[in-house]
Design a protein around this motif. Sequence first.
Motif, short mmCIF file in Angstrom:
data_model
loop_
_atom_site.label_atom_id
_atom_site.label_comp_id
_atom_site.label_asym_id
_atom_site.label_seq_id
_atom_site.Cartn_x
_atom_site.Cartn_y
_atom_site.Cartn_z
N UNK A 119 0.82 -1.21 0.00
CA UNK A 119 0.00 0.00 0.00
C UNK A 119 0.86 1.26 0.00
N UNK A 120 1.73 1.38 -0.98
CA UNK A 120 2.51 2.59 -1.17
C UNK A 120 2.29 3.09 -2.59
N UNK A 121 2.65 4.34 -2.82
CA UNK A 121 2.54 4.94 -4.14
C UNK A 121 3.92 5.44 -4.55
N UNK A 122 4.28 5.25 -5.81
CA UNK A 122 5.58 5.66 -6.32
C UNK A 122 5.37 6.59 -7.51
N UNK A 127 -0.57 5.47 0.91
CA UNK A 127 -1.74 5.57 0.05
C UNK A 127 -2.49 6.88 0.22
N UNK A 128 -2.22 7.60 1.32
CA UNK A 128 -2.86 8.89 1.54
C UNK A 128 -2.04 10.05 0.96
N UNK A 129 -0.82 9.77 0.51
CA UNK A 129 0.00 10.82 -0.07
C UNK A 129 1.06 11.37 0.86
N UNK A 130 1.17 10.85 2.09
CA UNK A 130 2.22 11.31 3.00
C UNK A 130 3.57 10.78 2.53
N UNK A 131 4.58 11.62 2.57
CA UNK A 131 5.87 11.33 1.97
C UNK A 131 6.67 10.37 2.86
N UNK A 132 7.08 9.26 2.28
CA UNK A 132 7.91 8.29 2.98
C UNK A 132 9.37 8.40 2.58
N UNK A 133 9.62 8.77 1.33
CA UNK A 133 10.99 8.88 0.85
C UNK A 133 11.04 9.65 -0.46
N UNK A 134 12.20 10.21 -0.75
CA UNK A 134 12.41 10.92 -2.01
C UNK A 134 13.86 10.73 -2.44
N UNK A 145 1.43 16.44 2.36
CA UNK A 145 1.30 15.39 1.37
C UNK A 145 1.99 15.81 0.08
N UNK A 146 2.30 14.84 -0.75
CA UNK A 146 2.98 15.11 -2.01
C UNK A 146 2.17 16.08 -2.87
#
Length: 476
Positions: free
Chosen positions: A369-372, A399-406, A429-430
């Motif tokens: 459940x992540x977005x890339x 999945x909510x748009x909170x940033x985990x990594x960049x 959020x992104x």
Amino acid sequence: MRKYDLVVIGGGAGGLTAAAGAASMGAKVALIEKEKQPGGDCLHYGCVPSKALIEAAKKIHTARFAADEFGFVLQGELDFPAAIRRVKAAIAHIQKHDDADRFRNMGVDVFQGFGRFKDEHHVEIGHGDVVYGKRIVISTGSRPVIPPIEGLAETGFLTNETVFDLQRLPKRLIVVGAGPIGLELAQSFARFGSQVTVIEYAAGLLGREDQDIVPYIRAALEKELTFLFNAKVHKIEKLVGGEKRVTVLRGDESILLDADEILIATGRRPNTDQLGLENTGVQLDKGYVVVKETLQTTVPHIYAIGDVLRAFPFTHAAGMEGKIVVGNAVFGLRRKVNYEHVPWVTYTDPEIFHLGLTEQEAREKIGVEIRVYKVTLDDVDRFVADREMNGMVKVITDEKGLILGAHTVGKGAGDWMQEIVYAKQSGHKIGNISNVVHPYPTHGAALQRAADQYWRKKLFEGVVPKILKMYIRWFR
């Protein structure tokens, strides 16, 4: 014997931050530094000189590239000592901010000498003065790891602590280790004109980076450097003319390489072995100081920051830790250190920017459940105009748009990716970055393009588009 509210051992970035902050709050502070002037590895052997050298090499590289592209001729030989003078000038300029007298004027008692614990509260300076610290901060940094290679000591070698004293450009340079320090220096010397070979024990480059990033930087560096992966230096011999012959083992193959200089960049080790910590009860783990989230050691009134910790061996992390220690050691606060929002940059060309979790780490920690979101730089107008299109931006969110990594590889990435550090630290959020108006055309548009994808997926996938179409028909 003098008594202090706070004794800081080590005058690097973290130690100076802690000493200045505590003194400004009214504490009686002693700073013990083994070198004649504070500043630590970052100022004298690391961040500052390496970036000055990188920039000088980049100017040479740009001039040669421009000559080839635009059809003019460069004449004359490279004045390598001029590049070293440029490095020394940068150090001298910044040294003014870290000068011992400047800290004395702040009210800090600065002692020059090696600090060693006599017990939990008393620190001996050299073989003379002993000071008492109600609270003590260990900030003694790190030094290069020197591998046990046959003949290395006898033939001589360079590290990041000696390479900036070179006065002659080596025609052939062997770099042992392909970490950030090794790669930055290897590329710089290649741009000055050295023939550089990098020997790396691992199978590839930069194992801590997101694996979508690595192919871009590897392709760029392989144009300038020769790599030997899965390789180990077996022995080194000194030849009659002063050159060094290096025997490299790679599988069943034995490779002989000749070089004028050898640069060792195989990692760093914490400077804790001569501190007398056995007299204190401070616990170590393979030389690194064990601390709680409050940066307290196993002896509560002794704290540790910077490269003596295993977590984040970066100058900016040490500065952050120094600020936390001031409140905790001087005022008894219980502030905890948090590395989730601490980025780092590898200053190769192109640069590598790293913040938070890689995609693999995010999937292992959170699941599917992540977005890339990805953008290649050949799709960003400013990079196209600059003809600097080798690279990409990659952002990982929940999945909510909170940033985990960049993660980014690209020209100047360490500068134009700072926006997402603030966004992540502030809980944005992104999609919020997409709503920021960015001037056109800038390099930061690459990050904005990645953020735009969040809204495209929101608005044009799933049930939302159907609802929008129904609304538009009704509105007409």
